[in-house]
Motif scaffolding. Sequence first.
Motif, PDB file in Angstrom:
ATOM      1  N   GLU A 111      44.483   8.982  59.592  1.00 22.05           N
ATOM      2  CA  GLU A 111      44.803   9.495  60.391  1.00 22.05           C
ATOM      3  C   GLU A 111      46.240  11.175  59.645  1.00 22.05           C
ATOM      4  OE1 GLU A 111      46.020   8.031  64.077  1.00 22.05           O
ATOM      5  OE2 GLU A 111      44.297   7.749  64.302  1.00 22.05           O
ATOM      6  N   ALA A 112      47.063  10.602  58.931  1.00 23.22           N
ATOM      7  CA  ALA A 112      47.974  11.554  58.330  1.00 23.22           C
ATOM      8  C   ALA A 112      47.520  11.951  56.722  1.00 23.22           C
ATOM      9  CB  ALA A 112      48.615  10.639  57.991  1.00 23.22           C
ATOM     10  N   GLY A 113      46.061  11.864  56.297  1.00 21.84           N
ATOM     11  CA  GLY A 113      46.039  12.116  54.858  1.00 21.84           C
ATOM     12  C   GLY A 113      45.803  11.136  53.638  1.00 21.84           C
ATOM     13  N   ARG A 114      46.845  10.267  54.178  1.00 26.72           N
ATOM     14  CA  ARG A 114      46.950   9.106  53.207  1.00 26.72           C
ATOM     15  C   ARG A 114      46.012   8.123  53.033  1.00 26.72           C
ATOM     16  NH1 ARG A 114      52.644   9.462  53.187  1.00 26.72           N
ATOM     17  NH2 ARG A 114      52.535   8.860  51.076  1.00 26.72           N
ATOM     18  N   ALA A 115      45.976   7.374  51.660  1.00 32.23           N
ATOM     19  CA  ALA A 115      44.969   6.809  51.017  1.00 32.23           C
ATOM     20  C   ALA A 115      45.965   5.412  50.980  1.00 32.23           C
ATOM     21  CB  ALA A 115      44.911   6.701  49.805  1.00 32.23           C
ATOM     22  N   PRO A 116      45.833   4.338  51.757  1.00 32.77           N
ATOM     23  CA  PRO A 116      46.480   3.434  51.898  1.00 32.77           C
ATOM     24  C   PRO A 116      45.650   1.923  51.237  1.00 32.77           C
ATOM     25  CG  PRO A 116      45.077   3.171  54.105  1.00 32.77           C
ATOM     26  CD  PRO A 116      44.831   4.654  53.558  1.00 32.77           C
TER      27      PRO A 116
END
Length: 278
Positions: A111-116
């Motif tokens: 949701e924060a635009g990061r790739a986990p």
Amino acid sequence: MRDAPPDVLARGSTLPGLVLDRTSRTPLHRQLAEQLKRAIECGQLAPGTVLSSEPRMAQETGLSRITVRHAIRSLTDQGLLVRRRGIGTHVAYDRTPHALDLAAVHEDLREAGRAPATEVVFCGTQPASPQVAAALALAEGSEVTVLERLQYADGQCIGHLRNHLPYDLLRPQLLSAHDGRLGSIGLYGLMRAVGVFACTAQHAIGARAATTEECERLDVPEGSALLTLTRTTFDQSGRPVEYGNHSYPPGRRGFEFRLTAGGATCRTPRLRWRWASC
């Protein structure tokens, strides 16, 4: 006989006022699950409330039993509902905050635009150290299951996670067979899959200097400070079922607390992650 308060549902009832939009692109099972989840988090469905049976809920909502079952399973996997044979499905008593489960952390990152991403470094058994034995109420030296992972965001390591579990509850072979699911349903989801339900947890947040091993794995300079999260998780009977030691570079991760007063609507204090913008 006194009536139940109007804002808390009675035993064996379905949430009133459900609004299901059959023209929406959101699947009906997800709509049902989301509305039940909001009712649980805000106290309308109080802890211990027994929900209607699947056939009755399907009849009351006009949904198929498969759709209802899918929604209930989703909330069970999140620890919001508990299914007991001969009793039915009820709202879980105090539960582990969802935001601390790795699956939810991954969702927050997306949701924060990061790739986990998650890397399993070790999955096996070790003798319980005095600290682990005390946390899990075991004899020192008892065999425990150990899961060690590194967590990434956009390719950068943001956390070193180490979990200890009683060997009789979750053996490494059961866990390692599901390595690919850790990022989707999290450790607690895997625990629930074998009948181990995490209901409450004690957390301690601190700070210390990174060890040589942590400096290498987290790619931080020697002597760097780390945020630490130590957690002991308990099942409904009060038995310790998981002990975790996690460490995070403070420039890449932080914590935010939201506490509610006794008279507030929402019933569960929440601890949420704060993401660095780097």
